[in-house]
Design a protein around this motif. Structure first.
Motif, PDB file in Angstrom:
ATOM      1  N   MET A   1       0.870  -1.305  -0.110  1.00  0.00           N
ATOM      2  CA  MET A   1       0.026   0.056   0.078  1.00  0.00           C
ATOM      3  C   MET A   1       0.653   1.104   0.184  1.00  0.00           C
ATOM      4  N   ASN A   2       2.045   1.123   0.703  1.00  0.00           N
ATOM      5  CA  ASN A   2       2.829   2.422   0.839  1.00  0.00           C
ATOM      6  C   ASN A   2       3.638   2.580  -0.507  1.00  0.00           C
ATOM      7  N   LEU A   3       3.848   1.473  -1.276  1.00  0.00           N
ATOM      8  CA  LEU A   3       4.469   1.534  -2.521  1.00  0.00           C
ATOM      9  C   LEU A   3       3.469   2.235  -3.757  1.00  0.00           C
ATOM     10  N   ALA A   4       2.055   1.832  -3.363  1.00  0.00           N
ATOM     11  CA  ALA A   4       1.234   2.281  -4.354  1.00  0.00           C
ATOM     12  C   ALA A   4       0.648   3.756  -4.457  1.00  0.00           C
ATOM     13  N   ILE A   5       0.725   4.372  -3.134  1.00  0.00           N
ATOM     14  CA  ILE A   5       0.502   5.858  -2.720  1.00  0.00           C
ATOM     15  C   ILE A   5       1.391   6.669  -2.761  1.00  0.00           C
ATOM     16  N   GLY A   6       1.121   7.989  -3.205  1.00  0.00           N
ATOM     17  CA  GLY A   6       1.890   9.005  -3.805  1.00  0.00           C
ATOM     18  C   GLY A   6       1.901  10.099  -2.730  1.00  0.00           C
ATOM     19  N   GLN A   7       2.391  11.467  -3.377  1.00  0.00           N
ATOM     20  CA  GLN A   7       2.596  12.323  -2.364  1.00  0.00           C
ATOM     21  C   GLN A   7       1.197  12.909  -1.844  1.00  0.00           C
ATOM     22  N   PRO A   8      -0.068  12.926  -2.241  1.00  0.00           N
ATOM     23  CA  PRO A   8      -1.349  13.099  -1.603  1.00  0.00           C
ATOM     24  C   PRO A   8      -1.554  12.472  -0.339  1.00  0.00           C
ATOM     25  N   ALA A   9      -0.872  11.358  -0.235  1.00  0.00           N
ATOM     26  CA  ALA A   9      -1.012  10.617   1.261  1.00  0.00           C
ATOM     27  C   ALA A   9      -0.049  10.956   2.107  1.00  0.00           C
ATOM     28  N   ASP A  10       1.186  11.983   1.854  1.00  0.00           N
ATOM     29  CA  ASP A  10       1.759  12.556   2.603  1.00  0.00           C
ATOM     30  C   ASP A  10       1.308  14.173   3.392  1.00  0.00           C
ATOM     31  N   GLU A  11       0.100  14.494   2.973  1.00  0.00           N
ATOM     32  CA  GLU A  11      -0.309  15.667   3.322  1.00  0.00           C
ATOM     33  C   GLU A  11      -0.782  15.512   4.757  1.00  0.00           C
ATOM     34  N   GLN A  12      -0.327  16.606   5.515  1.00  0.00           N
ATOM     35  CA  GLN A  12      -0.517  16.421   7.062  1.00  0.00           C
ATOM     36  C   GLN A  12      -2.090  16.672   7.269  1.00  0.00           C
ATOM     37  N   THR A  13      -2.715  16.072   8.162  1.00  0.00           N
ATOM     38  CA  THR A  13      -4.161  16.168   8.383  1.00  0.00           C
ATOM     39  C   THR A  13      -4.528  17.019   9.622  1.00  0.00           C
ATOM     40  N   ASP A  14      -5.605  17.636   9.680  1.00  0.00           N
ATOM     41  CA  ASP A  14      -6.259  18.394  10.683  1.00  0.00           C
ATOM     42  C   ASP A  14      -7.218  17.220  11.276  1.00  0.00           C
ATOM     43  N   GLY A  15      -7.971  17.693  12.131  1.00  0.00           N
ATOM     44  CA  GLY A  15      -8.902  16.682  13.118  1.00  0.00           C
ATOM     45  C   GLY A  15      -9.919  15.943  12.163  1.00  0.00           C
ATOM     46  N   TRP A  16     -10.330  17.339  11.231  1.00  0.00           N
ATOM     47  CA  TRP A  16     -11.406  16.754  10.401  1.00  0.00           C
ATOM     48  C   TRP A  16     -11.203  15.757   9.196  1.00  0.00           C
ATOM     49  N   HIS A  17     -10.112  15.919   8.710  1.00  0.00           N
ATOM     50  CA  HIS A  17      -9.662  15.048   7.540  1.00  0.00           C
ATOM     51  C   HIS A  17      -8.936  13.739   8.318  1.00  0.00           C
ATOM     52  N   ALA A  18      -8.796  13.858   9.517  1.00  0.00           N
ATOM     53  CA  ALA A  18      -8.096  12.663  10.357  1.00  0.00           C
ATOM     54  C   ALA A  18      -9.375  11.661  10.448  1.00  0.00           C
ATOM     55  N   MET A  19     -10.449  12.037  10.391  1.00  0.00           N
ATOM     56  CA  MET A  19     -11.691  11.186  10.433  1.00  0.00           C
ATOM     57  C   MET A  19     -11.935  10.631   9.208  1.00  0.00           C
ATOM     58  N   TYR A  20     -11.102  10.148   8.557  1.00  0.00           N
ATOM     59  CA  TYR A  20     -11.198   8.998   7.565  1.00  0.00           C
ATOM     60  C   TYR A  20     -11.108   7.575   8.147  1.00  0.00           C
ATOM     61  N   LEU A  21     -10.641   7.497   9.432  1.00  0.00           N
ATOM     62  CA  LEU A  21     -10.638   6.171  10.114  1.00  0.00           C
ATOM     63  C   LEU A  21     -11.756   6.377  11.042  1.00  0.00           C
ATOM     64  N   PRO A  22     -12.370   5.252  11.149  1.00  0.00           N
ATOM     65  CA  PRO A  22     -13.696   5.261  12.386  1.00  0.00           C
ATOM     66  C   PRO A  22     -12.949   5.321  13.679  1.00  0.00           C
ATOM     67  N   GLU A  23     -11.859   5.016  14.085  1.00  0.00           N
ATOM     68  CA  GLU A  23     -11.471   5.312  15.426  1.00  0.00           C
ATOM     69  C   GLU A  23     -11.300   6.757  15.734  1.00  0.00           C
ATOM     70  N   ASN A  24     -10.898   7.562  14.687  1.00  0.00           N
ATOM     71  CA  ASN A  24     -10.808   9.147  14.746  1.00  0.00           C
ATOM     72  C   ASN A  24     -12.028   9.729  14.903  1.00  0.00           C
ATOM     73  N   VAL A  25     -12.876   9.067  14.118  1.00  0.00           N
ATOM     74  CA  VAL A  25     -14.337   9.705  14.326  1.00  0.00           C
ATOM     75  C   VAL A  25     -14.975   9.649  15.489  1.00  0.00           C
ATOM     76  N   TYR A  26     -14.819   8.235  16.244  1.00  0.00           N
ATOM     77  CA  TYR A  26     -15.013   8.046  17.579  1.00  0.00           C
ATOM     78  C   TYR A  26     -14.559   9.177  18.599  1.00  0.00           C
ATOM     79  N   ASP A  27     -13.385   9.452  18.390  1.00  0.00           N
ATOM     80  CA  ASP A  27     -12.506  10.482  19.308  1.00  0.00           C
ATOM     81  C   ASP A  27     -12.953  11.701  19.075  1.00  0.00           C
ATOM     82  N   GLN A  28     -13.109  12.133  17.964  1.00  0.00           N
ATOM     83  CA  GLN A  28     -13.446  13.560  17.521  1.00  0.00           C
ATOM     84  C   GLN A  28     -14.950  13.820  18.120  1.00  0.00           C
ATOM     85  N   MET A  29     -15.895  12.862  17.821  1.00  0.00           N
ATOM     86  CA  MET A  29     -17.062  12.985  18.450  1.00  0.00           C
ATOM     87  C   MET A  29     -17.120  13.046  19.915  1.00  0.00           C
TER      88      MET A  29
END
Length: 413
Positions: free
Chosen positions: A207-235
């Protein structure tokens, strides 16, 4: 109870759970999506499901639960469904055009399925007003309409975790306050992803070989919520401003509906770890190259085989960039050392009629690209160093000083 018996019982539970899910899907497809009025006892919850053992489930899952005991409603809505029967399934999956669905299941069916997979289920009952509950249910009903049920899944940007987040945010409107929404997390999309792939070394590498520079963009709280655990924490940190002006927590009650039994992780044997495999491979290539070079020989067949495979993989990564719609496979620095043009240029550079100047030019440029790849690529672990160095060794022994009287090793096929 023996391990064999436990595994058999688990398989039976998974089969039954799958059957119930399919049955519920068939039944729900005949139900009209009508946003019926809620009773005062109705509640809306966010469900967070823990990681599973399979790769597709390792990041967890999020769903919304609608519970109205007065009207005998206890249903979950999730955006993680897809159909294996879809035409050109694998092609669409690779291209990022596979349609995903919102599905509705009875709560008992969902509970049974995730318990069978031994995945923790946590519930956050939301502190919504009657109007917000009705608004949310209206959005869900609209999503369930045939013309709205599908969407184009994007792993980092639009998935089974971001969709419930967006539905809740839409229902709450300006009354929803998330202090961590714009706060930087200090992690990129890639960093968050790798936190969940620790035990799946080969999947992590791929997966790391397949993804490029967009994956290295730093996330804020909102964009980190692409993962369920982060949605749980933010809510859990979010607040809600009521009509009276009072500010209350978004989550009224947090409870665990099912706790997964502790299991021993399936550790990959040391010798099969990707870092070990490619380190051993690099050592073998280096020793073989040195010994043959001392004998005055550099083998064309090894270069053709090695750079031919690299070129083939490079074309695959390049097609993920230009031929798919994932949104995160573009500008992949791995392509510096996995350059697609190695296939067929390696044959052009190592043919029996190739001049020393041509061969030197090709392998010199290749060595430069490899060094650039080692600098800019962000694949975790030792692969990003060991494998490029292996290629670099082959480049060095093929680079010849083109001047009169310089003795060079003979080339053998």
């Amino acid at each position: 109870m023996t391990t064999k018996t436990m595994n058999s019982n688990r398989i039976v539970k998974q089969i039954i759970g799958s059957f119930l899910l399919v049955l519920q899907l068939i039944l729900s497809s005949h139900q009209e999506a009508v946003a019926q009025p809620f009773s005062p006892s109705a509640q809306v919850s966010l469900l967070t499901f823990g990681s599973g053992e399979e790769l597709y489930s390792v990041f967890g899952h999020t769903a919304i639960r609608i519970y109205d005991p007065t009207q005998n409603i206890d249903r979950t809505y999730g955006w993680g469904g897809f159909r294996f029967a879809e035409n050109n399934f694998y092609l669409k999956f690779l291209r990022g055009t596979l349609p995903y669905y919102i599905d509705a299941y009875e709560m008992y069916v969902m509970m049974y399925a995730y318990q069978a997979e031994n995945r923790t289920i946590r519930e956050q009952v939301l502190n919504l007003s009657p109007g917000q509950k009705q608004q949310l249910f209206t959005v869900l009903a609209t999503n369930m309409l045939p013309e709205n049920r599908t969407y184009q899944y994007k792993f980092f940007y639009d998935n089974c975790a971001t969709r419930p987040r967006d539905v809740i945010a839409k229902a709450c409107g300006d009354s929803l306050m998330m202090p961590s929404r714009s706060r930087m997390t200090g992690k990129s999309y890639r960093d968050w992803m790798n936190d969940y792939l620790g035990e799946k070394a080969w999947a992590k590498l791929g997966m790391n070989l397949a993804i490029g520079q967009p994956a290295d963009e730093q996330t804020d709280g909102w964009h980190a919520m692409y993962l369920p655990e982060n949605v749980y924490d933010q809510m859990a940190q979010a607040k809600l401003k009521q009509a009276s002006g009072q500010v209350v927590p978004l989550v009224a009650r947090d409870q665990t509906l099912f706790t997964a039994a502790k299991t021993f992780p399936h550790e990959l044997p040391f010798i099969l770890d990707p870092n070990v495999v490619f380190t051993l491979f690099g050592i073998i290539v280096a020793l073989f190259t040195a010994r043959r070079y001392q004998a005055g020989k550099v083998d064309r067949w090894l270069d053709r085989w090695l750079f031919g495979i690299v070129g083939f993989l490079g074309w695959f990564l390049f097609l993920l960039w230009v031929g798919t719609d994932h949104g995160v496979t573009a500008w992949n620095p791995t392509l510096f050392y996995m350059m697609p043009l190695h296939l067929p240029l390696i044959y052009w550079a190592t043919s029996s009629k190739t001049t020393s100047r041509r061969r030197t030019t090709y392998f010199s440029l290749t060595a430069l690209l490899i060094l650039l790849g080692m600098i800019f690529s962000k694949v975790p672990g030792g692969f990003d160093v060991v494998f490029p160095l292996t290629l670099l060794i082959r480049c060095i022994v093929n680079i010849q000083m083109v001047r009169r009287g310089y003795q060079t090793p003979a080339r053998v096929a």
